[in-house]
Write a protein that holds these residues in place. Structure first.
Motif, mmCIF file in Angstrom:
data_model
loop_
_atom_site.group_PDB
_atom_site.id
_atom_site.type_symbol
_atom_site.label_atom_id
_atom_site.label_comp_id
_atom_site.label_asym_id
_atom_site.label_seq_id
_atom_site.Cartn_x
_atom_site.Cartn_y
_atom_site.Cartn_z
ATOM 1 N N GLN A 143 0.796 -1.081 -0.137
ATOM 2 C CA GLN A 143 -0.007 0.005 -0.077
ATOM 3 C C GLN A 143 0.753 1.177 -0.057
ATOM 4 O O GLN A 143 0.637 2.119 -0.533
ATOM 5 C CB GLN A 143 -0.882 0.163 1.150
ATOM 6 C CG GLN A 143 -1.691 1.443 1.266
ATOM 7 C CD GLN A 143 -2.705 1.530 2.323
ATOM 8 O OE1 GLN A 143 -2.574 0.872 3.504
ATOM 9 N NE2 GLN A 143 -3.670 2.357 2.148
ATOM 10 N N ALA A 165 -3.441 -4.590 -1.321
ATOM 11 C CA ALA A 165 -3.161 -3.503 -2.132
ATOM 12 C C ALA A 165 -3.111 -3.967 -3.506
ATOM 13 O O ALA A 165 -2.133 -4.860 -3.949
ATOM 14 C CB ALA A 165 -2.258 -2.512 -1.845
ATOM 15 N N VAL A 222 -7.848 -3.989 -3.175
ATOM 16 C CA VAL A 222 -8.107 -2.529 -2.988
ATOM 17 C C VAL A 222 -7.150 -1.708 -3.698
ATOM 18 O O VAL A 222 -5.868 -1.758 -3.338
ATOM 19 C CB VAL A 222 -8.235 -2.066 -1.654
ATOM 20 C CG1 VAL A 222 -8.610 -0.663 -1.388
ATOM 21 C CG2 VAL A 222 -9.283 -2.683 -0.783
ATOM 22 N N THR A 223 -7.650 -0.867 -4.435
ATOM 23 C CA THR A 223 -6.314 0.297 -5.400
ATOM 24 C C THR A 223 -5.736 1.123 -4.226
ATOM 25 O O THR A 223 -6.381 1.814 -3.174
ATOM 26 C CB THR A 223 -7.360 1.038 -6.310
ATOM 27 O OG1 THR A 223 -8.057 0.238 -7.290
ATOM 28 C CG2 THR A 223 -6.472 1.851 -7.102
ATOM 29 N N ASN A 224 -4.560 1.229 -4.544
ATOM 30 C CA ASN A 224 -3.793 2.081 -3.465
ATOM 31 C C ASN A 224 -3.643 3.523 -3.801
ATOM 32 O O ASN A 224 -3.060 4.176 -3.023
ATOM 33 C CB ASN A 224 -2.345 1.203 -3.365
ATOM 34 C CG ASN A 224 -1.599 1.473 -4.439
ATOM 35 O OD1 ASN A 224 -1.959 2.086 -5.518
ATOM 36 N ND2 ASN A 224 -0.177 1.051 -4.330
ATOM 37 N N MET A 232 -9.155 3.953 -4.794
ATOM 38 C CA MET A 232 -9.337 3.449 -3.454
ATOM 39 C C MET A 232 -10.488 3.801 -2.704
ATOM 40 O O MET A 232 -11.226 3.037 -1.910
ATOM 41 C CB MET A 232 -8.213 4.059 -2.690
ATOM 42 C CG MET A 232 -8.108 3.305 -1.212
ATOM 43 S SD MET A 232 -7.260 4.586 -0.050
ATOM 44 C CE MET A 232 -5.667 4.807 -0.909
#
Ligand code: HBI
Ligand code: FE
Length: 276
Positions: free
Chosen positions: A32, A96, A117-119, A135
């Motif tokens: 992340q 991430a 989950v997009t960082n 995110m």
């Protein structure tokens, strides 16, 4: 043959996707790297404040319970901190990713109770709309519902079964199921209709439309109908399916003969959301 990280990185660069795929591991995860700027924290706070005013009124209780349990959300979340809480609740954790990842990798993560989950976060100019999931969509939209055991089970099962169902020619059909539940799903709560889908929870305008507008078309959830109904990608949906509960979704997915549903409908004309 599954696509390599290098080839995928090149494709994403060609398409103008903004994540940095050069540093991906073979499962498309990254660190992340919690080094967000004050400007990024400010964007998160604006999005989160604005949306929380709406979710209090329009989100299903299970989503709000999830937010409460995870102790969100006045600053950009630290994925490891949230994972610790989520693991205790439903055995899920967050990983991430630099943005969209190939479908097989996405399914493998879900099957292992890992949510990608997009960082990175959208910019201030993009508060209302962004083409790629960022995110805010991935986290604020998807993560709270993963605290709910029946939904958590559904998401894992979806990851486990997806590839087999795609091989049967059911790719479009299972994407519609994901779209109309995990992304744009509504659910009953004490005689009212509330929202839980991530596409709604992360959208300022569509959340209000879907729940409150007399023009929003609410249809009782039926797995076979959902799998046959086409959807909109960058307009408001023309139908929203209303679940009675997350258990109905999990049990419907677990107990239906999905192979038979796919065989029955994969070559049939699709349903128009306006007329179901
Ligand atoms: N990757 N990060 C990310 N998030 C998604 O929601 C996602 C994805 N890759 C593929 C994908 N979704 C869809 O094709 C799913 O239907 C699999
Ligand atoms: Fe999403």
């Amino acid at each position: 043959m599954e696509i390599s990280v290098q080839d995928y990185a090149r494709e994403c660069a060609d398409k103008g996707l903004r994540g940095n795929y050069d540093v991906c591991r073979s499962d498309f995860t990254v660190e992340q790297e919690y080094d967000y700027t004050d400007a990024e924290q400010e964007v998160w706070r604006i999005l989160s404040d604005r949306q929380t005013k709406l979710t209090k009124r329009l989100a299903h209780k299970s989503y709000l319970d999830g937010v409460e349990a995870l102790g969100l959300i006045d600053r950009i979340p630290d994925f490891d901190e949230v994972s610790q809480k989520l693991r205790k609740l439903t055995g899920w954790e967050l990983v991430a990713v630099p943005g969209l990842i190939p479908a097989p990798a996405f399914f493998d993560h879900l099957a292992e109770r890992r949510f990608p989950v997009t960082n990175w976060l959208r910019k201030h100019e993009e508060l209302d709309y962004i083409v790629e999931p960022d995110m805010f969509h991935d986290f604020f939209g998807h993560v709270p519902a993963l605290t709910q055991p029946a939904f958590a089970d559904f998401m894992q099962m979806y990851g486990q079964k997806a590839e087999g169902l795609i091989e049967l020619g059911g790719g479009d059909m299972i994407e519609r199921l994901y779209w109309y539940t995990a992304e744009f799903g509504l659910m009953q709560e004490a005689g009212q209709v509330k929202a839980f889908g991530a596409g709604l929870m992360s959208s300022f305008s569509e959340l209000q439309f879907a729940v409150e507008s007399p023009d929003a078309h609410h249809v009782p959830f039926d797995i076979e109908t959902v799998m046959r109904t086409v959807y909109e990608i960058d307009k408001f949906q023309r139908a929203y399916f209303v679940l009675p509960s997350f258990s109905a979704l999990r049990d419907g997915f677990e107990k239906s003969d999905l192979a038979a549903i796919i065989a029955r409908w994969k070559d049939a004309p699709v349903l128009d959301p306006a007329t179901i």
